[in-house]
Design an enzyme around this catalytic site. Structure first.
Site, PDB file in Angstrom:
ATOM      1  N   HIS A 130       0.819  -1.206   0.000  1.00 15.47           N
ATOM      2  CA  HIS A 130       0.000   0.000   0.000  1.00 15.47           C
ATOM      3  C   HIS A 130       0.854   1.256   0.000  1.00 15.47           C
ATOM      4  CE1 HIS A 130      -2.651  -3.044   2.323  1.00 15.47           C
ATOM      5  NE2 HIS A 130      -2.650  -3.294   1.035  1.00 15.47           N
TER       6      HIS A 130
HETATM    7  C1  LIG Z   1      -0.319  -9.341  -2.518  1.00 12.82           C
HETATM    8  C2  LIG Z   1      -1.205  -8.136  -2.471  1.00 12.82           C
HETATM    9  C3  LIG Z   1      -2.329  -8.113  -1.640  1.00 12.82           C
HETATM   10  C4  LIG Z   1      -3.168  -7.004  -1.590  1.00 12.82           C
HETATM   11  N1  LIG Z   1      -4.268  -7.034  -0.775  1.00 12.82           N
HETATM   12  C5  LIG Z   1      -5.077  -5.947  -0.692  1.00 12.82           C
HETATM   13  C6  LIG Z   1      -6.224  -5.945   0.158  1.00 12.82           C
HETATM   14  O1  LIG Z   1      -6.544  -6.939   0.823  1.00 12.82           O
HETATM   15  N2  LIG Z   1      -6.988  -4.814   0.207  1.00 12.82           N
HETATM   16  C7  LIG Z   1      -6.672  -3.713  -0.504  1.00 12.82           C
HETATM   17  O2  LIG Z   1      -7.377  -2.717  -0.406  1.00 12.82           O
HETATM   18  N3  LIG Z   1      -5.607  -3.689  -1.337  1.00 12.82           N
HETATM   19  C8  LIG Z   1      -4.803  -4.782  -1.443  1.00 12.82           C
HETATM   20  N4  LIG Z   1      -3.721  -4.757  -2.288  1.00 12.82           N
HETATM   21  C9  LIG Z   1      -3.489  -3.555  -3.088  1.00 12.82           C
HETATM   22  C10 LIG Z   1      -4.375  -3.553  -4.343  1.00 12.82           C
HETATM   23  O3  LIG Z   1      -4.063  -4.672  -5.132  1.00 12.82           O
HETATM   24  C11 LIG Z   1      -4.123  -2.256  -5.097  1.00 12.82           C
HETATM   25  O4  LIG Z   1      -4.491  -1.188  -4.262  1.00 12.82           O
HETATM   26  C12 LIG Z   1      -4.914  -2.138  -6.388  1.00 12.82           C
HETATM   27  O5  LIG Z   1      -4.701  -3.219  -7.255  1.00 12.82           O
HETATM   28  C13 LIG Z   1      -4.505  -0.838  -7.043  1.00 12.82           C
HETATM   29  O6  LIG Z   1      -5.179  -0.655  -8.253  1.00 12.82           O
HETATM   30  P1  LIG Z   1      -4.434   0.092  -9.451  1.00 12.82           P
HETATM   31  O7  LIG Z   1      -5.332  -0.019 -10.608  1.00 12.82           O
HETATM   32  O8  LIG Z   1      -3.970   1.400  -8.982  1.00 12.82           O
HETATM   33  O9  LIG Z   1      -3.127  -0.805  -9.673  1.00 12.82           O
HETATM   34  P2  LIG Z   1      -3.056  -2.259 -10.315  1.00 12.82           P
HETATM   35  O10 LIG Z   1      -4.313  -3.005 -10.065  1.00 12.82           O
HETATM   36  O11 LIG Z   1      -1.804  -2.892  -9.877  1.00 12.82           O
HETATM   37  O12 LIG Z   1      -2.964  -1.974 -11.861  1.00 12.82           O
HETATM   38  C14 LIG Z   1      -1.895  -1.242 -12.420  1.00 12.82           C
HETATM   39  C15 LIG Z   1      -1.611  -1.826 -13.781  1.00 12.82           C
HETATM   40  O13 LIG Z   1      -0.777  -0.926 -14.499  1.00 12.82           O
HETATM   41  C16 LIG Z   1       0.150  -1.675 -15.227  1.00 12.82           C
HETATM   42  N5  LIG Z   1       1.310  -0.839 -15.522  1.00 12.82           N
HETATM   43  C17 LIG Z   1       2.183  -0.295 -14.642  1.00 12.82           C
HETATM   44  N6  LIG Z   1       3.122   0.389 -15.284  1.00 12.82           N
HETATM   45  C18 LIG Z   1       2.839   0.292 -16.610  1.00 12.82           C
HETATM   46  C19 LIG Z   1       3.461   0.798 -17.783  1.00 12.82           C
HETATM   47  N7  LIG Z   1       4.567   1.552 -17.738  1.00 12.82           N
HETATM   48  N8  LIG Z   1       2.894   0.510 -18.984  1.00 12.82           N
HETATM   49  C20 LIG Z   1       1.762  -0.254 -19.064  1.00 12.82           C
HETATM   50  N9  LIG Z   1       1.160  -0.761 -17.985  1.00 12.82           N
HETATM   51  C21 LIG Z   1       1.682  -0.483 -16.767  1.00 12.82           C
HETATM   52  C22 LIG Z   1       0.490  -2.843 -14.336  1.00 12.82           C
HETATM   53  O14 LIG Z   1       1.040  -3.919 -15.071  1.00 12.82           O
HETATM   54  C23 LIG Z   1      -0.865  -3.147 -13.711  1.00 12.82           C
HETATM   55  O15 LIG Z   1      -1.568  -4.128 -14.441  1.00 12.82           O
HETATM   56  C24 LIG Z   1      -2.869  -5.879  -2.379  1.00 12.82           C
HETATM   57  C25 LIG Z   1      -1.752  -5.887  -3.216  1.00 12.82           C
HETATM   58  C26 LIG Z   1      -0.930  -7.002  -3.276  1.00 12.82           C
HETATM   59  C27 LIG Z   1       0.242  -6.986  -4.192  1.00 12.82           C
END
Ligand SMILES: Cc1cc2nc3c(=O)[nH]c(=O)nc-3n(C[C@H](O)[C@H](O)[C@H](O)COP(=O)(O)OP(=O)(O)OC[C@H]3O[C@@H](n4cnc5c(N)ncnc54)[C@H](O)[C@@H]3O)c2cc1C
Lengths: 587, 122
Positions: free
Chosen positions: A517
């Site tokens: 986080h």
């Molecule tokens: C093991 C684990 C457990 C978790 N458990 C929880 C939980 O219980 N509760 C909770 O609230 N949160 C949890 N989280 C956090 C949660 O997964 C994230 O808050 C959430 O996925 C964020 O959403 P996002 O869309 O910002 O990022 P993401 O879902 O990670 O999506 C970002 C995407 O952007 C892509 N990307 C990045 N850079 C580039 C680039 N340069 N070019 C193209 N694509 C790119 C990545 O490949 C990824 O697919 C957990 C995370 C992990 C790793």
């Protein structure tokens, strides 16, 4: 570089936030292209038995996470130190591939206490104008919980969240979290089964302390579920391969189950995988982003995708890195305190204490990512901080989320590290141990920020993002306070043995997982002088550029971040649909 | 949406031919089938689980185009009502090592309904 025809909206990253933005856009018929650097893991080995259960591959070797050999981060704990690259990502784990970290997340879906979105106002009102230390730039987010409530509600219904309401339209309900912000609807599904350790925790904190324990809200489906888009979830099987794994039973609320298969059927939606975004084509005069530059990892071709609007949804670190790399907005300067991009980088001061119960069977293998029982009495500003010398707090709870053979080796203090005695201790304690944990808030500190590393580059030759971060006095105090409360509960639970009581403090050690986080860097706010994006997530220096994800959080609370991320992303989707038909500054 | 698409969408949502009203048993079975829908789709070829059209009367591990696990292929269990009933009560007891993440349906009446519904999937 090949330039493609313009499309209405281009989204960087194909994860959780991106899928939610795209869902709102697709419903309004707005043409959208999503650029995702990874592939689709759902139909591969990660999503199928028996390979799904491969702990070595997915957990130990981080098979679903960002490849640190391609892109990592550097860290320095103070400005006079040299930054070192993290050769292996361990402390936090950015995801990659369609659905992002949202596929292999644990699924705790929180609504933060409502005052969080106006934290500065809250602290100044309660403790006086001078109470906030100068080196703690907490600020209001420029959005209120009430504005986000309908989107929280929608996110919970889309992801089939299981839980027990604590505050239904202002009425405090028994069994739920009494500190929860008011909700219009109960959770769409009943809570998950409690674990044995969770029941012991609940019974103890009620009896001994009068606290109000409740089951963690979970995107692990307690039953079969159909969401508003007609997408299905199966019932959770408590297999213990959840957090860090893709659910083969389709029982975890995840973008690759609920969002992307639905999006694939919508006209005007296009997902481009293996598309690594390298930069933004920014016109500083017009204050617009013309397009998104990416590398097609299959053909090695450089491509530019122009867009009417561009959304950064590549997770906290990519979002910040692309703005710094593109020179969009003023980089934060810790010396003067001016500038904004990279500011207020926060993490979470998490800690845990092992507990061993000789006569209780805790069966840790029967678990889901969110099978946690929690109290919120010591979170954020739920308690009076007068005279404590710190702000913030954390949730305290017992989460039994896996008993996997490689990592689940909780052993009492003074157990030998190898040999027969070690083996015997494993056999003795495997089914009889658990931990009480704290998820501690992290408020911004003037010296905790993100910038570009001047020396180290990624596999494509681009500067790595540099973390300037350490645990500061405030987190050390938050963690000591909450860890002590957890210790008192551990003792009251009657554990046969209790592991070392260690709270979070400097130096920040990147070798141990401390939660994924990470927040801030492109923070939101009502004042362009102290924020990167407006309360509508629109960049102050590029009218057609929007940023979404935890990078817009102005601070980090003692709760997981994805509830507010989901709400902000859904609202942004609606705003963008408006913007596409009538571009301009959104208010 | 154009009318013919609408009709198609409605058909897709309900595998029963529209003109035949389902018996109460089949209707209850369709309700019980909701627990299966996350993986089995009776209208679309292959998802996480195999296509269940014509499952009653088939031999286990034989749905065209689906990659079954070893246990299910080796079992070669005829999917008649009796075997389905035993299997649905406790899948791991009847086909040990099968890959379906489902603990079983303990209620015999619900199983009977579910099987009645499965028989309509053609
Ligand atoms: C093991 C684990 C457990 C978790 N458990 C929880 C939980 O219980 N509760 C909770 O609230 N949160 C949890 N989280 C956090 C949660 O997964 C994230 O808050 C959430 O996925 C964020 O959403 P996002 O869309 O910002 O990022 P993401 O879902 O990670 O999506 C970002 C995407 O952007 C892509 N990307 C990045 N850079 C580039 C680039 N340069 N070019 C193209 N694509 C790119 C990545 O490949 C990824 O697919 C957990 C995370 C992990 C790793």
């Amino acid at each position: 570089m090949r330039t493609l025809p313009e499309c209405s909206v281009v989204i960087v990253g194909g994860g959780l936030a991106s899928g939610l933005v795209a869902r709102q856009l697709a419903r309004q018929g707005v043409q959208t292209v999503v650029l995702e650097r990874g592939g689709d893991n759902r139909d591969g080995a990660a999503g199928k038995i028996p390979t799904q259960r491969d702990e070595l591959r997915w957990d130990t070797r981080l098979g679903l996470m960002q490849d640190a050999a391609r892109e990592t981060y550097t860290l320095r704990r103070s400005r006079d130190a040299a930054a070192q690259p993290m050769r292996r990502l361990s402390a936090f784990l950015p995801g990659t591939g369609v659905g992002g970290a949202g596929n292999h997340w644990g699924g705790q879906v929180w609504r933060w206490a409502d005052y969080n979105m106006a934290l500065r106002t809250r602290l100044e009102t309660r403790y006086g104008r001078g109470a906030i230390p100068a080196e703690m730039p907490v600020q209001d987010w420029g959005v209120t919980y009430d504005e986000l409530e309908p989107y929280h509600d929608l996110f919970e219904r889309l992801f089939g969240v299981s839980g027990q309401a604590g505050n239904l339209r202002g009425q405090i309900l028994a069994g739920g979290n009494p500190f929860e912000a008011p909700r219009r609807n109960p959770y769409p599904q009943a809570p998950l089964e409690a674990t044995e350790a969770g029941l012991m925790f609940k019974e103890t904190v009620e009896r001994e302390f009068g606290y109000k324990p409740f089951p963690s809200p979970a995107a692990n489906s307690s039953g079969p579920y159909v969401n508003p888009d007609g997408m299905h979830l199966g019932a959770c099987q408590y297999c213990g391969h959840c957090d860090r794994f893709i659910c083969e039973a389709n029982a975890k609320g995840a973008p690759d189950v609920l969002l992307y298969p639905w999006l694939a059927r919508q006209p005007g939606f296009e997902l481009r995988t293996h598309s690594h975004v390298t930069g933004l084509d920014y016109d500083p005069v017009a204050k617009r982003v013309r397009g998104v530059k990416y590398l097609d990892l299959v053909t090695s071709e450089e491509v530019c995708q122009p867009g009417g609007a561009v959304v950064l949804a590549g997770f906290t670190l990519t979002n910040t890195r692309l703005l710094l790399g593109g020179g969009i907005g003023r980089p934060y300067d810790p010396v003067s305190g001016g500038g904004v991009v990279g500011k207020n980088f926060c993490y979470q001061a998490n800690s845990g204490i092992s507990m061993f119960f000789r006569d209780r069977w805790l069966n840790p293998f029967l678990a889901a990512g969110s099978t946690s029982t929690i109290i919120d009495e010591f979170n954020d500003d739920n308690f009076d901080h007068t005279g404590l010398g710190f702000f913030g707090g954390g949730y305290i709870g017992v989460g039994v989320t896996s008993g996997r053979p490689i990592a689940a080796r909780r052993l009492p203090p003074r157990t030998p590290r190898w040999g027969s005695a070690w083996k015997q201790a494993n056999a003795d304690w495997y089914a009889h141990s658990c931990a009480i944990g704290v998820q501690g808030s992290c408020y911004p500190h003037r010296e905790n920020y993100l910038d570009l590393d001047p020396d180290h580059t990624d596999a494509f030759g681009q500067p790595l993002l540099r973390l300037n971060f350490d645990w500061r006095d405030n987190e050390a105090k938050v963690s000591a306070y909450c860890t002590d409360r957890a210790h008192r509960i551990a003792r009251a639970m009657g554990a046969t043995q209790i592991g070392p009581v260690v709270s979070r403090a400097s130096p920040f050690d990147t070798r141990y997982y401390q939660g994924s986080h990470v927040t801030g860097g492109t923070i939101m706010g009502a004042d362009p002088a102290t924020s990167v994006v407006s309360p509508r997530l629109q960049h102050w220096d590029a009218e057609n550029l929007f940023v979404v994800g935890a990078s817009v959080f102005a601070h980090n609370a003692g709760h997981n971040p994805t509830g507010p991320i989901g709400a902000l992303a859904l609202r942004l989707g609606d705003d963008l649909a408006r913007y596409s038909s009538q571009p301009g500054r959104l208010s | 949406m154009r009318p013919q698409f609408l009709a198609f969408a409605m058909l897709a949502a309900s595998p029963l031919p529209a003109q035949i009203a389902p018996t109460p048993e089949v209707a209850a079975g369709r309700e019980a089938f909701k627990a299966c829908l996350a993986c089995h789709d009776s209208t679309q070829a292959q998802r996480t689980g195999p296509d269940l059209r014509n499952v009653v009367g088939r031999v286990s591990g034989q749905a065209p185009g689906f990659r079954f696990g070893r246990a299910m292929k080796k079992a070669r269990l005829p999917w008649n009502e009796a075997n389905l009933d035993r299997f649905l009560a406790d899948p791991q007891a009847v086909v040990p090592g099968n890959l379906m993440p489902y603990p079983g349906l303990p209620d015999a009446a619900q199983r009977a309904h579910l099987i009645a519904y499965l028989k309509t999937l053609r």
